[in-house]
Scaffold this motif. Structure first.
Motif, PDB file in Angstrom:
ATOM      1  N   THR A  88     -29.077  -5.688  34.958  1.00 23.08           N
ATOM      2  CA  THR A  88     -27.873  -5.834  34.603  1.00 23.08           C
ATOM      3  C   THR A  88     -27.375  -6.901  33.631  1.00 23.08           C
ATOM      4  O   THR A  88     -27.630  -8.306  33.813  1.00 23.08           O
ATOM      5  N   HIS A  89     -27.049  -6.682  32.498  1.00 20.89           N
ATOM      6  CA  HIS A  89     -26.341  -7.544  31.704  1.00 20.89           C
ATOM      7  C   HIS A  89     -25.459  -6.820  30.484  1.00 20.89           C
ATOM      8  O   HIS A  89     -24.925  -5.731  31.051  1.00 20.89           O
ATOM      9  N   SER A  90     -25.104  -7.412  29.460  1.00 20.98           N
ATOM     10  CA  SER A  90     -24.084  -7.214  28.538  1.00 20.98           C
ATOM     11  C   SER A  90     -24.838  -6.097  27.456  1.00 20.98           C
ATOM     12  O   SER A  90     -26.285  -6.048  27.471  1.00 20.98           O
ATOM     13  N   MET A  91     -24.043  -5.374  26.756  1.00 20.44           N
ATOM     14  CA  MET A  91     -24.480  -4.176  26.079  1.00 20.44           C
ATOM     15  C   MET A  91     -25.193  -4.947  24.783  1.00 20.44           C
ATOM     16  O   MET A  91     -26.468  -4.466  24.444  1.00 20.44           O
ATOM     17  N   HIS A 119     -38.190   0.080  33.099  1.00 24.11           N
ATOM     18  CA  HIS A 119     -37.303   0.499  34.313  1.00 24.11           C
ATOM     19  C   HIS A 119     -35.987  -0.463  33.818  1.00 24.11           C
ATOM     20  O   HIS A 119     -35.974  -1.617  33.779  1.00 24.11           O
ATOM     21  N   LEU A 120     -35.014   0.324  33.731  1.00 24.79           N
ATOM     22  CA  LEU A 120     -33.611  -0.266  33.747  1.00 24.79           C
ATOM     23  C   LEU A 120     -32.927  -0.194  35.040  1.00 24.79           C
ATOM     24  O   LEU A 120     -32.593   0.649  35.477  1.00 24.79           O
ATOM     25  N   GLU A 121     -32.957  -1.552  35.391  1.00 27.51           N
ATOM     26  CA  GLU A 121     -32.126  -1.654  36.814  1.00 27.51           C
ATOM     27  C   GLU A 121     -30.697  -2.034  36.703  1.00 27.51           C
ATOM     28  O   GLU A 121     -30.563  -3.599  36.414  1.00 27.51           O
ATOM     29  N   GLY A 122     -29.821  -1.332  36.628  1.00 25.11           N
ATOM     30  CA  GLY A 122     -28.257  -1.826  36.361  1.00 25.11           C
ATOM     31  C   GLY A 122     -28.208  -1.197  35.120  1.00 25.11           C
ATOM     32  O   GLY A 122     -28.977  -0.727  34.480  1.00 25.11           O
ATOM     33  N   PRO A 123     -26.890  -1.356  34.614  1.00 26.40           N
ATOM     34  CA  PRO A 123     -25.875  -2.225  35.023  1.00 26.40           C
ATOM     35  C   PRO A 123     -25.108  -1.223  35.878  1.00 26.40           C
ATOM     36  O   PRO A 123     -24.117  -1.809  36.375  1.00 26.40           O
ATOM     37  N   TYR A 124     -25.367   0.131  36.191  1.00 22.48           N
ATOM     38  CA  TYR A 124     -24.474   0.719  36.841  1.00 22.48           C
ATOM     39  C   TYR A 124     -24.557   0.681  38.579  1.00 22.48           C
ATOM     40  O   TYR A 124     -25.189   1.349  39.331  1.00 22.48           O
ATOM     41  N   TYR A 283     -32.457 -24.015  39.196  1.00 20.24           N
ATOM     42  CA  TYR A 283     -32.769 -23.396  37.902  1.00 20.24           C
ATOM     43  C   TYR A 283     -32.063 -22.716  37.138  1.00 20.24           C
ATOM     44  O   TYR A 283     -31.130 -21.854  37.919  1.00 20.24           O
ATOM     45  N   GLN A 284     -31.864 -22.837  35.800  1.00 20.67           N
ATOM     46  CA  GLN A 284     -31.105 -21.888  35.133  1.00 20.67           C
ATOM     47  C   GLN A 284     -31.986 -20.909  34.751  1.00 20.67           C
ATOM     48  O   GLN A 284     -32.881 -21.005  33.799  1.00 20.67           O
ATOM     49  N   HIS A 285     -31.778 -19.656  35.301  1.00 16.82           N
ATOM     50  CA  HIS A 285     -32.811 -18.630  34.832  1.00 16.82           C
ATOM     51  C   HIS A 285     -32.267 -17.749  33.977  1.00 16.82           C
ATOM     52  O   HIS A 285     -31.004 -17.584  33.677  1.00 16.82           O
ATOM     53  N   ALA A 286     -33.133 -17.257  33.178  1.00 12.82           N
ATOM     54  CA  ALA A 286     -32.817 -16.695  31.912  1.00 12.82           C
ATOM     55  C   ALA A 286     -31.818 -15.178  32.035  1.00 12.82           C
ATOM     56  O   ALA A 286     -30.971 -15.084  31.190  1.00 12.82           O
ATOM     57  N   SER A 287     -31.869 -14.603  32.921  1.00  7.12           N
ATOM     58  CA  SER A 287     -31.038 -13.444  33.239  1.00  7.12           C
ATOM     59  C   SER A 287     -30.216 -13.472  34.513  1.00  7.12           C
ATOM     60  O   SER A 287     -29.331 -12.785  34.631  1.00  7.12           O
TER      61      SER A 287
END
Ligand SMILES: [Zn+2]
Length: 392
Positions: A88-91, A119-124, A283-287
């Motif tokens: 899940t992230h922005s368009m 595999h698209l997990e999210g954003p829905y 940690y600040q994770h990339a996503s």
């Protein structure tokens, strides 16, 4: 190339003749010490890889070389086929990383051979605490067909699995359209009712994503989405059997409830896996935002220790764990992590048979608490990791 080893199905010594990327022939290998041979099995197929060894697929700075690095890194873990997983992230972020992965598949033979899709997990997915897991709240949203088509276009048609929650109005119709477009729908990160789960399966959903995880900490004892999916024979469940995500008794119950034939093991690994062991800390994770590594190696949402943030153990760890936790024989455990996910993706999935792809692993399985040790990985007939045993 000729490989030899104890066949994962029955332990009998076999040889495989590899030619032109395929298994050309097979037969009985004569030896006076069969127990000294490595095991031989199909290469592992991982339907959920968020990242590996410092690289993350939902990272804004993802490059084609980054996709290639992750793909080659997984050779050492015995994974010959996998689905890069975008969470899940922005368009804007999705458009960018899906394009990059699609370009990597098109232009880089190392990636093309290993990656049959995304595999698209999210954003829905559900915005509720627990079901949402570590997915960023601000981007969780109801399904939108036009948006999904935009994403599939950005991915140049490579999205093969969509993990979504069926809890939204119109979800069943959306699922029907997604399934009709040739994409597998997997239910996950959901707070759906039992009726909504049933309607989603009637509409064509085939999978449950990491059943038992991405869930509320407390649930109604009977009417809940875990029991409903467990009882639904039309759903195959993916499980993270890394020793952290599910307690052994739950792995045992899920495997017995679904039966081994409806279980697929996934790793759900992130960039934290495979590199130098991440030390405990935040940690600040990339996503995923802020992720905390605990002293026992678990990765959790910072400040919410009951919610895990992806996994750190490769798929072969799950193979051994499901044997130990659920009493599953080696052959069935390997199938959960190789031939079954391959068939789901429409790839050859008959195991080590002449005519099949020469995607093969050789490994040791030491007694006691030792894990599965990958000795060699052969992808499309080429040794990509270790030293294959039996080469002649
Ligand atoms: Zn997830």
């Amino acid at each position: 190339m000729r490989l030899a080893g104890r066949h994962y199905h029955d332990g009998k010594p076999v040889w495989l003749e590899i030619d032109d990327g395929r298994i050309a022939d097979a037969g009985t290998f004569r030896t006076s010490a069969p127990d000294a041979l490595p095991w031989i099995a199909p290469g592992l197929v991982d339907l959920q890889v968020n990242g590996f060894a410092g690289g993350e697929f939902t990272d804004a700075s993802l490059t084609i070389e980054g996709v290639q690095r992750i793909s080659l890194g997984l050779d050492g873990e015995g994974v010959t086929t996998y689905l890069p997983t975008v969470v899940t992230h922005s368009m804007t972020r999705h458009t960018r990383v899906l394009r990059t992965i699609a370009e990597a598949i098109e232009t880089c033979p190392d990636v093309c051979r290993r990656v049959p899709g995304v595999h698209l997990e999210g954003p829905y997915i559900s915005a509720e605490e627990g079901p949402r897991g570590a997915h960023p709240l601000e981007y969780c949203r109801p399904p939108d067909w036009d948006e999904f088509q935009w994403l599939q276009d950005a991915a140049r048609g490579t999205i093969r699995i969509l993990t979504m929650s069926p809890e939204f109005p119109g979800a069943a119709d959306f699922i029907r359209r997604v399934v009709d477009s040739g994409v597998l729908v997997s239910l996950g990160h959901t707070s759906a009712t039992c009726d909504q789960i049933r309607a989603a399966v009637d509409a064509g959903a085939q999978l449950s994503t990491h059943l038992g995880n991405g869930a509320h900490a407390y649930l109604h004892r009977h009417a809940n989405y875990i029991w409903q999916q467990l009882a639904e024979d039309r759903l195959t469940a993916t499980l993270i059997a890394d020793g952290h995500h599910l307690p052994p008794s739950v792995v045992q119950c899920l495997v017995r409830g679904k039966t081994p034939e409806r279980i697929i093991l996934i790793s759900d690994i992130t960039s934290i896996a495979g590199g130098e062991a991440a030390r405990p800390g935040v940690y600040q994770h990339a996503s995923l935002g802020h992720v905390e590594i605990l002293a026992d190696g678990r990765a959790v949402v910072a400040g919410q220790r009951e919610f895990l943030a992806g996994a750190t153990q490769p798929l072969h760890v799950g193979v051994v764990n499901v044997m130990r936790m659920a009493g599953v024989p080696l052959a069935a455990a390997i199938e959960m992590a190789s031939t079954r996910p391959a068939r789901l993706l429409g790839l050859p999935g008959d195991g080590l048979v002449p005519g099949g792809p020469a995607d093969v692993i050789q490994f040791k399985l030491p007694p006691g608490d030792g894990g599965l040790q990958i000795l060699a990985t052969v992808k499309a007939g080429q040794c990509v990791y270790g030293s294959p045993w039996g080469d002649a």
